[in-house]
Design a protein around this motif. Structure first.
Motif, mmCIF file in Angstrom:
data_model
loop_
_atom_site.group_PDB
_atom_site.id
_atom_site.type_symbol
_atom_site.label_atom_id
_atom_site.label_comp_id
_atom_site.label_asym_id
_atom_site.label_seq_id
_atom_site.Cartn_x
_atom_site.Cartn_y
_atom_site.Cartn_z
ATOM 1 N N UNK A 43 0.832 -1.199 0.000
ATOM 2 C CA UNK A 43 0.000 0.000 0.000
ATOM 3 C C UNK A 43 0.864 1.245 0.000
ATOM 4 N N UNK A 44 0.374 2.315 -0.648
ATOM 5 C CA UNK A 44 1.051 3.610 -0.678
ATOM 6 C C UNK A 44 0.044 4.678 -0.238
ATOM 7 N N UNK A 45 0.488 5.708 0.481
ATOM 8 C CA UNK A 45 -0.422 6.757 0.935
ATOM 9 C C UNK A 45 0.095 8.134 0.533
ATOM 10 N N UNK A 46 -0.847 9.051 0.319
ATOM 11 C CA UNK A 46 -0.538 10.450 0.028
ATOM 12 C C UNK A 46 -1.178 11.275 1.139
ATOM 13 N N UNK A 47 -0.376 11.752 2.058
ATOM 14 C CA UNK A 47 -0.897 12.356 3.288
ATOM 15 C C UNK A 47 -0.942 13.875 3.205
ATOM 16 N N UNK A 48 -1.810 14.456 4.040
ATOM 17 C CA UNK A 48 -1.891 15.910 4.245
ATOM 18 C C UNK A 48 -2.197 16.679 2.961
#
Length: 277
Positions: A43-48
């Motif tokens: 999994x990869x996340x793009x935060x804020x």
């Protein structure tokens, strides 16, 4: 054929049997995979992440840049300052005499985002009053008479003339305040009724208010809404106020009050500014 050759023939694979064998192996492999319970994952996340609304700010500067006499200049008071940015600015001109004139330069600026600009003469703030009634005044009935004779015309010049201007620098009446839509090739003095020798018709304060009470969008030379600010065109427009020389005694002591309100709307995604006004 010899026995050795027969033995060789017995183990020989033809093209057909080889393909069939591979197909069988593939089916078996797929069947084995159906029973697997250990699965790969990632999994990869793009935060804020943020979405920000833009801003649009309108600021208007006004100045008395030309006048018939130093007395008119000295009798013009702009308070509390000459720039409206979230507050009202009041312009008071006192003791006008027949033949007096002044030129107001209005400079709307749209900051942060380009915008269209609309000018409105606020209906509820417009009034003609008798004011003082000196002995020589010939008409003391209400309302006052000044709005019927004081000329108020807009000149279609979207360039800054404040570096040094005389009344002869004004050419081309804006169609909003030229009743005959004639414009002017050169400066001409209006007669008492606001009409010049060439037929151009300056509007009075009352006539100009009737045009601007519903709002007028500033437009370019092609008649298209003018984009102001953010590396687009700047906007200046000039309001000439003049009391004709042969006005007579009817207006002595009379007063005219008016409010010009400037509004701005974004240009992006806006094909009909101010709902087509």
């Amino acid at each position: 054929m010899t026995g050795d050759n027969d033995s060789t023939d017995g183990v020989r694979f033809t093209r057909r049997s080889l393909l069939a064998g591979l197909g069988t192996i593939g089916v078996a492999g797929a069947g084995a995979g159906l029973g697997t319970t250990a699965l790969f994952g990632d999994g990869e996340s793009f935060a804020d992440n943020q979405l920000s609304a833009g801003a649009l700010n309108l600021r208007v500067t006004v100045d008395n840049i030309a006048h018939s006499t130093p007395t008119v200049r000295d009798n013009t008071e702009i308070t509390p300052k000459d720039t409206a940015d979230g507050e009202a600015v009041t312009i008071a001109v006192s003791d006008l005499k027949p033949g007096d004139w002044l030129l107001l330069e209005w400079n709307p600026e749209v900051i942060a985002s380009p915008g269209y600009v609309r000018v409105t003469s606020v209906d509820e703030d417009y009034s003609n009053t008798e004011g003082r009634t000196p002995e020589s005044e010939t008409d003391t009935d209400s309302p006052g008479d000044l709005g019927d004779v004081l000329l108020s015309t807009i000149w279609a010049s979207y360039e800054d003339l404040s570096g040094g201007i005389s009344r002869g620098d004004l050419t081309g009446l804006d169609t909003t305040t030229d009743n005959e839509d004639t414009g002017l090739a050169d400066w001409e003095l209006p007669d008492l009724d606001g009409v010049t020798a060439s037929g151009a018709h300056y509007t009075t304060m009352n006539e100009a208010h009737e045009v601007y009470r519903s709002g007028v969008v500033l437009r370019d030379g092609n008649g298209e809404p003018l984009t102001v600010g953010s590396n687009s065109e700047a906007a200046w427009f000039y309001q000439l106020l003049e009391l004709p020389i042969r006005v007579g005694n009817d207006v002595q002591g009379d007063e005219v009050s008016f409010t010009l309100r400037f509004d701005a709307e974004q240009t992006r995604n806006n094909e009909t500014p101010f709902d087509g006004a």
